[in-house]
Design an enzyme around this catalytic site. Sequence first.
Site, PDB file in Angstrom:
ATOM      1  N   TRP A  34       6.616   1.075  -3.943  1.00  0.00           N
ATOM      2  CA  TRP A  34       6.801   1.325  -5.376  1.00  0.00           C
ATOM      3  C   TRP A  34       5.927   0.399  -6.220  1.00  0.00           C
ATOM      4  CZ3 TRP A  34       9.022   5.703  -6.496  1.00  0.00           C
ATOM      5  CH2 TRP A  34      10.006   6.230  -5.648  1.00  0.00           C
ATOM      6  N   ARG A  77       2.842   0.076  -5.915  1.00  0.00           N
ATOM      7  CA  ARG A  77       1.542   0.696  -6.125  1.00  0.00           C
ATOM      8  C   ARG A  77       1.481   1.321  -7.512  1.00  0.00           C
ATOM      9  NH1 ARG A  77       0.100   3.535  -0.259  1.00  0.00           N
ATOM     10  NH2 ARG A  77       0.380   1.648   0.996  1.00  0.00           N
ATOM     11  N   ARG A 115       1.161  -6.637  12.192  1.00  0.00           N
ATOM     12  CA  ARG A 115       2.461  -7.028  11.645  1.00  0.00           C
ATOM     13  C   ARG A 115       3.332  -5.778  11.555  1.00  0.00           C
ATOM     14  NH1 ARG A 115      -1.292  -7.400   7.522  1.00  0.00           N
ATOM     15  NH2 ARG A 115      -1.031  -5.944   5.800  1.00  0.00           N
ATOM     16  N   LEU A 116       4.636  -5.991  11.366  1.00  0.00           N
ATOM     17  CA  LEU A 116       5.583  -4.875  11.344  1.00  0.00           C
ATOM     18  C   LEU A 116       5.906  -4.405   9.933  1.00  0.00           C
ATOM     19  CD1 LEU A 116       8.086  -5.849  14.178  1.00  0.00           C
ATOM     20  CD2 LEU A 116       6.033  -4.420  14.285  1.00  0.00           C
ATOM     21  N   SER A 148       7.340   2.894   2.200  1.00  0.00           N
ATOM     22  CA  SER A 148       8.226   1.743   2.295  1.00  0.00           C
ATOM     23  C   SER A 148       8.853   1.449   0.937  1.00  0.00           C
ATOM     24  CB  SER A 148       7.460   0.509   2.783  1.00  0.00           C
ATOM     25  OG  SER A 148       6.679  -0.030   1.736  1.00  0.00           O
ATOM     26  N   ASP A 197      -1.045   3.357   8.893  1.00  0.00           N
ATOM     27  CA  ASP A 197      -1.754   2.472   7.959  1.00  0.00           C
ATOM     28  C   ASP A 197      -3.246   2.784   7.951  1.00  0.00           C
ATOM     29  OD1 ASP A 197      -2.041   0.425   6.138  1.00  0.00           O
ATOM     30  OD2 ASP A 197      -2.209  -1.134   7.666  1.00  0.00           O
ATOM     31  N   GLU A 240       8.598  -1.211  -0.506  1.00  0.00           N
ATOM     32  CA  GLU A 240       7.606  -2.013  -1.228  1.00  0.00           C
ATOM     33  C   GLU A 240       6.493  -1.167  -1.853  1.00  0.00           C
ATOM     34  OE1 GLU A 240       8.592  -2.785   1.928  1.00  0.00           O
ATOM     35  OE2 GLU A 240       9.894  -4.478   1.395  1.00  0.00           O
ATOM     36  N   HIS A 260      -4.728   9.900   1.620  1.00  0.00           N
ATOM     37  CA  HIS A 260      -3.363  10.341   1.911  1.00  0.00           C
ATOM     38  C   HIS A 260      -3.350  11.790   2.405  1.00  0.00           C
ATOM     39  CE1 HIS A 260      -1.880   6.619   0.449  1.00  0.00           C
ATOM     40  NE2 HIS A 260      -2.168   6.850  -0.821  1.00  0.00           N
ATOM     41  N   LEU A 308      11.985  18.267  19.382  1.00  0.00           N
ATOM     42  CA  LEU A 308      11.569  16.933  18.976  1.00  0.00           C
ATOM     43  C   LEU A 308      12.289  16.576  17.684  1.00  0.00           C
ATOM     44  CD1 LEU A 308       8.284  15.095  19.164  1.00  0.00           C
ATOM     45  CD2 LEU A 308       9.224  15.412  16.885  1.00  0.00           C
ATOM     46  N   ASN A 345      -4.923   4.667   5.180  1.00  0.00           N
ATOM     47  CA  ASN A 345      -5.387   5.795   4.365  1.00  0.00           C
ATOM     48  C   ASN A 345      -6.336   5.349   3.254  1.00  0.00           C
ATOM     49  OD1 ASN A 345      -3.755   7.431   5.894  1.00  0.00           O
ATOM     50  ND2 ASN A 345      -2.183   7.703   4.326  1.00  0.00           N
ATOM     51  N   GLY A 346      -5.974   4.261   2.565  1.00  0.00           N
ATOM     52  CA  GLY A 346      -6.804   3.791   1.458  1.00  0.00           C
ATOM     53  C   GLY A 346      -8.166   3.312   1.915  1.00  0.00           C
TER      54      GLY A 346
END
Length: 241
Positions: A70, A72, A195-196, A66, A21, A68, A38, A132, A23-24
């Site tokens: 979309w 944006r 928050r998650l 996520s 979290d 959510e 980004h 990995l 980038n913006g």
Amino acid sequence: MTGASVEEGAATPRHVAIIMDGNGRWAARQGLPRVAGHRAGAEAVRKTLKAAVKAGVECLTLYAFSSENWRRSEEEVTDLKGLMRYYLERELDELAGQGVRLDFIGDPSAFGPELWKKLEAARDRTRDNDRLHLVIALNYGSRAEIVEATRAIARDVAAGNLDPDAVDETHLDAAMQTAALPPLDLLIRTSGEIRLSNFLLWQAAYAELMFVDTLWPDFDGDALDEALAAFSRRQRRYGGR
């Protein structure tokens, strides 16, 4: 942030997840468009991945897009898809050379057939690597994952293949998209948010949580090493004393 290595012999988490979290906000502070944030975030992924390989982390799950997201702007979503395509093509050889196995959770097919075909090809190319396991969450939402897992169990019950009274946490865990991954040990969120955000809600039940102020583009190998060192100092009790 100053570097901090994990003490020799200290416990290294098998499975680390990161909510990437900031980038913006990073771009805004630099006076740059969001897409620049980004791009910088993609470079942070490269640095963090190298550090995870070096530290011996078995699985790294990154929250990249996520369900959510979309909401944006169409321009930003298009830029994100372009960046995914660009860095996938640019970094695939290096990932393969490092022994990284690439995988996905969520529903990446929503990004369209062209990009989905490239993602599938990358997954197929790296499927035998074992240094990995890099899991990218794309078009992912934890609540939707839990709902679909519940539906799968319900279908088994309806078909007479499973006694409803026998359903337990093991059945639900096995129905999750993460069923083949190690249990989640450490979940990190950058940018100071606490928050998650609908990420790995089921899997994080007994994970150690870390919320750091660093914006994602400024997160690097030293920052991951600090998080791993802090993890090694925690006592995990799983509800015990």
